[in-house]
Design an enzyme around this catalytic site. Structure first.
Site, short mmCIF file in Angstrom:
data_model
loop_
_atom_site.label_atom_id
_atom_site.label_comp_id
_atom_site.label_asym_id
_atom_site.label_seq_id
_atom_site.Cartn_x
_atom_site.Cartn_y
_atom_site.Cartn_z
N ASP A 238 0.88 -1.12 0.01
CA ASP A 238 0.11 0.38 0.09
C ASP A 238 0.78 1.20 -0.02
O ASP A 238 1.91 1.43 0.80
CB ASP A 238 -0.78 0.08 1.51
N ASN A 246 -2.75 12.95 -3.70
CA ASN A 246 -3.74 13.24 -4.44
C ASN A 246 -4.40 14.61 -4.20
O ASN A 246 -4.50 15.47 -4.91
CB ASN A 246 -4.77 12.17 -4.40
N GLU A 281 -4.75 2.70 -3.96
CA GLU A 281 -3.19 2.61 -3.90
C GLU A 281 -2.77 1.35 -3.53
O GLU A 281 -1.69 1.02 -3.18
CB GLU A 281 -2.72 3.67 -3.19
#
Length: 384
Positions: A238, A246, A281
């Site tokens: 991860d 983002n 992700e």
């Protein structure tokens, strides 16, 4: 035999042969969909055209002076042209079996003739076909290449230049070209359909952003690997603080970062390892037949490679890191159990400071303890 009778025989034979081979081409396309393996597809094609040679042994057209129009030659030639060496071997073998042991020169030609024609078609497949984008032109050349040896092998008595044999010599050229064009176009069409279906299938199993396996493909591959013996590991990876990335740099930057991370991962794993984007992700890596030490080194390479990716926004270099949780498959582990263990290990990696790998040594007692960090958590080894 007069010209009208000879011409009638020729037309009848041509219609019978083209019709039969066209049906074989369509059936071949349907059967080849049952397996994705190219060798098996080639063997299926060779088998069907080989069986067709047995029918043509009944349908062959004979005229005086030893001349024979035998469709077995074109069956084997088409098998070689569109199926390759494996299809040629199968079709030629079935053709020879159908003819039996040769007792004279005519019998030898009946047995070896199809193989010789098949070698000519194999030369077309390797040397001519790749240079033509349009199949019609390539198939026309195939028919013209096959016509001379077909005529020589058919008219082995050497009387081909005497009427009405001239009709059959010319007819051999016409039939060769027509069969190559008509049946070849059917086979080319089936080939394009198979390629399109394969592309659609691959698209359905791939993540559109990164090109990695998607969740559907990951689940299927994990079940397949766990059904086989050996020491297997499942890694959950991860991206650390990806929501912040983002929010600060935008989703376009985040998407490009995920693509770069995917490329870095693919460079770290072995050829047969499965790397999938499971969502957002989060990534899953299936490592089959691997030791604990090798799995550890691979996890470390993944973390280092992702951290080394050169992400830039407005000339600023952004370092993005990865946390990894790993679980070793045991005999009593179901896919769901193994994923739960790997997910818990990933949770421990996050809680331990991120940018590290946590390997579980024991499964948790129940999958429902997945979100409980205090009780029932698996014992783990942490590496940075």
């Amino acid at each position: 035999m007069g010209f009208p009778v000879a011409l009638t025989q020729l037309v009848t034979f041509a219609l019978q042969g083209i019709g039969l081979l066209a049906i074989v081409a369509v059936v071949t396309g349907s059967l080849r969909r049952t397996t994705p393996d190219p060798l098996q597809q080639s063997l299926i094609l060779g088998g069907l055209f080989g069986l067709s040679t047995l029918l043509f042994s009944v349908l062959e057209q004979r005229v005086p002076a030893g001349f024979v129009l035998d469709g077995r030659f074109m069956c084997v030639a088409l098998a070689a042209a569109f199926g390759g060496p494996a299809a040629l071997a199968v079709a030629a073998t079935l053709s020879a079996i159908g003819q039996g042991w040769p007792t004279d020169i005519a019998g030898v030609i009946d047995v070896l003739g199809p193989l010789l024609i098949g070698l000519v078609a194999l030369g077309w497949r390797g040397l001519i076909r790749p240079h033509f984008d349009r199949p019609v032109t390539a198939l026309l050349l195939l028919g013209l290449m096959l016509a001379p040896p077909l005529g020589l092998l058919h008219d082995f008595s050497g009387k081909g230049m005497h009427p009405p044999m001239l009709v059959f010599w010319g007819g051999t050229v016409v039939i060769s070209v027509l069969v190559a064009l008509v049946v070849g176009l059917f086979l080319e069409r089936e080939k394009r359909i198979l390629a399109r279906e394969e592309l659609l299938l691959q698209d359905s199993l791939r993540d559109p952003l990164t090109g990695l396996h998607n969740r559907r493909s990951f689940d299927a591959e994990l079940a397949r690997v766990l059904a086989s013996p050996g020491e297997h590991y499942l890694l959950y990876a991860d991206v650390d603080h990806f929501k912040r990335v983002n929010d600060r740099y935008g989703h376009s930057f985040g998407d490009e970062a995920l693509r770069a991370i995917a490329r870095a991962m693919l460079l770290c794993v072995r050829r047969n390892d499965i790397v999938a984007r499971l969502g957002g992700e989060e990534f899953g890596i299936i490592l089959a037949d691997i030791s604990r030490e090798e799995a550890q080194r691979l996890a470390d390479r993944l973390i280092a490679a992702v951290a080394a990716c050169d992400h830039r926004a407005a000339e600023e270099r952004i370092t993005i890191t990865l946390s990894v949780g790993a679980a070793r498959r045991r005999a009593d582990h179901s896919p769901t159990m193994l994923m739960s263990i790997a997910d818990m290990a990933l949770y421990e990696a996050k809680n331990s400071g991120r940018r590290r790998a946590v390997f579980c040594t024991e499964p948790m007692a129940e999958p429902t303890q997945l979100s409980d960090t205090a009780k029932g958590a698996p014992k783990a080894e942490v590496t940075v």
